[in-house]
Design a protein around this motif. Structure first.
Motif, PDB file in Angstrom:
ATOM      1  N   ALA A 123     -15.216  12.628 -10.116  1.00  0.00           N
ATOM      2  CA  ALA A 123     -16.591  12.971  -9.520  1.00  0.00           C
ATOM      3  C   ALA A 123     -17.339  11.628  -9.108  1.00  0.00           C
ATOM      4  O   ALA A 123     -17.511  10.717  -9.964  1.00  0.00           O
ATOM      5  N   GLU A 124     -17.555  11.425  -7.873  1.00  0.00           N
ATOM      6  CA  GLU A 124     -18.294  10.122  -7.261  1.00  0.00           C
ATOM      7  C   GLU A 124     -19.541  10.398  -6.432  1.00  0.00           C
ATOM      8  O   GLU A 124     -19.345  11.345  -5.613  1.00  0.00           O
ATOM      9  N   LEU A 125     -20.480   9.554  -6.567  1.00  0.00           N
ATOM     10  CA  LEU A 125     -21.721   9.711  -5.873  1.00  0.00           C
ATOM     11  C   LEU A 125     -21.934   8.073  -5.346  1.00  0.00           C
ATOM     12  O   LEU A 125     -22.114   7.181  -5.935  1.00  0.00           O
ATOM     13  N   LEU A 126     -21.979   8.025  -3.956  1.00  0.00           N
ATOM     14  CA  LEU A 126     -22.342   6.862  -3.172  1.00  0.00           C
ATOM     15  C   LEU A 126     -23.549   7.103  -2.685  1.00  0.00           C
ATOM     16  O   LEU A 126     -23.593   8.033  -1.779  1.00  0.00           O
ATOM     17  N   VAL A 127     -24.677   6.207  -2.939  1.00  0.00           N
ATOM     18  CA  VAL A 127     -25.858   6.189  -2.180  1.00  0.00           C
ATOM     19  C   VAL A 127     -25.933   5.234  -1.100  1.00  0.00           C
ATOM     20  O   VAL A 127     -27.098   5.745  -0.271  1.00  0.00           O
ATOM     21  N   ARG A 128     -25.045   4.789  -0.884  1.00  0.00           N
ATOM     22  CA  ARG A 128     -24.841   4.030   0.636  1.00  0.00           C
ATOM     23  C   ARG A 128     -23.297   3.894   0.852  1.00  0.00           C
ATOM     24  O   ARG A 128     -22.594   4.165   0.065  1.00  0.00           O
ATOM     25  N   ALA A 129     -23.083   3.526   1.973  1.00  0.00           N
ATOM     26  CA  ALA A 129     -21.630   3.094   2.445  1.00  0.00           C
ATOM     27  C   ALA A 129     -20.856   2.006   1.533  1.00  0.00           C
ATOM     28  O   ALA A 129     -21.724   1.192   0.968  1.00  0.00           O
ATOM     29  N   ASP A 130     -19.726   2.211   1.240  1.00  0.00           N
ATOM     30  CA  ASP A 130     -19.158   1.331   0.447  1.00  0.00           C
ATOM     31  C   ASP A 130     -18.550   0.201   1.022  1.00  0.00           C
ATOM     32  O   ASP A 130     -17.353   0.051   1.102  1.00  0.00           O
ATOM     33  N   ASP A 131     -19.241  -0.675   1.654  1.00  0.00           N
ATOM     34  CA  ASP A 131     -18.978  -1.487   2.572  1.00  0.00           C
ATOM     35  C   ASP A 131     -19.365  -3.115   2.336  1.00  0.00           C
ATOM     36  O   ASP A 131     -19.153  -3.942   2.894  1.00  0.00           O
TER      37      ASP A 131
END
Length: 285
Positions: free
Chosen positions: A227-235
């Motif tokens: 289960a993953e939560l990214l608050v911005r692009a993973d760039d």
């Protein structure tokens, strides 16, 4: 090790981890048999968001503070916010509960908690914070070593067949820490195959985690999902863009709970490029 969680308490990673932790506890306590919980990297268990450490980073502003302002309508999120309110009712409006406090809040009188912390100052404060709670044993020791020593759990004449191991290491060297954690999970599952195991991990560039996902799939668990939560692009490899939880032998329907909660968390806490996912690595047979 230089990591101090006081700088990061209440941030978006804590929100994900603690929403899931309480959902796991509530699912496990739905059955009457006693539980054992092991928190391998417990920190001090209770934090002040008005401390110099927390104010220096202000990470809680993008985490728990923003979530209180948005207050998405979802039972698991409401459960988490109620627990934070309960903590503040006991310890003051600037307080924030770490995972040991949340475990103690969610579990029952017959359940037992072992909380481990290696740093002497943090371990001393951990012990002081829970010295009045006979359910909580604070250990000034390495959490991975504790998995070997304390699993399968037995306290006195009581054997604990059900419960949770939470692994939340500092990741000062991310890929090396993941290698260590995977090895610990393999041994822990061998010792306590019926236990639920949860490993938190940071996400900078998600593609760099592909070897980790493959190794997690190969673990001797009955089920595994992330289960993953990214608050911005993973760039950007230079900052934590999000985080995830590897959940092994998770309670029934926990994936459904998180699948419905995470979009609301992404909307409340996210910037441009925010995203979430719940993906099975190994479905229960």
């Amino acid at each position: 090790m230089n990591y101090r969680h006081a700088f990061h308490a209440g941030n978006h990673a804590d929100v994900l981890k603690h929403v899931a932790l309480l959902a796991i506890c509530d699912a496990l306590t739905a059955k009457p048999t006693p539980l054992f919980a092991l928190d391998t990297h417990a920190g001090r268990g209770l934090y002040a968001l008005d401390s110099n450490s927390a104010l220096r980073t202000a990470e809680a502003e993008g985490g728990i503070s923003r979530l209180f302002a948005e207050a998405p309508k979802h039972p698991a999120i409401a459960r988490y916010l109620a627990a934070v309110r309960a903590c503040r009712g006991e310890h003051g409006q600037a307080s924030y509960p770490g995972s040991p406090w949340l475990l103690a809040h969610a579990l029952r009188p017959d359940d037992r908690i072992a909380a481990c912390e290696l740093l002497p100052e943090e371990a001393g404060q951990l012990a002081a914070n829970f010295e009045q709670d006979p359910r909580v044993a604070a250990h000034a020791r390495d959490g991975y070593a504790a998995m070997r020593a304390l699993l399968p759990p037995r306290i006195g004449e009581v054997r604990y067949n059900r419960g949770l191991v939470l692994i939340d290491p500092p990741y000062e060297a991310q890929l090396e820490e993941l290698d260590t954690a995977i090895g610990a999970l393999r041994e822990g599952l061998t010792r306590w195959p019926q236990g639920t195991f949860a490993l938190w991990y940071p996400i900078k560039l998600r593609r760099s985690l592909q070897p980790f996902y493959r190794r997690a799939h190969a673990l001797p668990a009955k089920s595994a999902f992330v289960a993953e939560l990214l608050v911005r692009a993973d760039d950007s490899p230079l900052r934590m863009n999000g985080s995830g939880l590897l959940l092994l032998n998770a309670p029934w329907r926990l994936d459904e709970t998180l699948r419905s909660a995470l979009p609301l968390l992404a909307r409340a806490l996210g910037e441009n490029g925010a995203s979430w996912r719940v993906d099975w690595l190994k479905q229960p047979s």
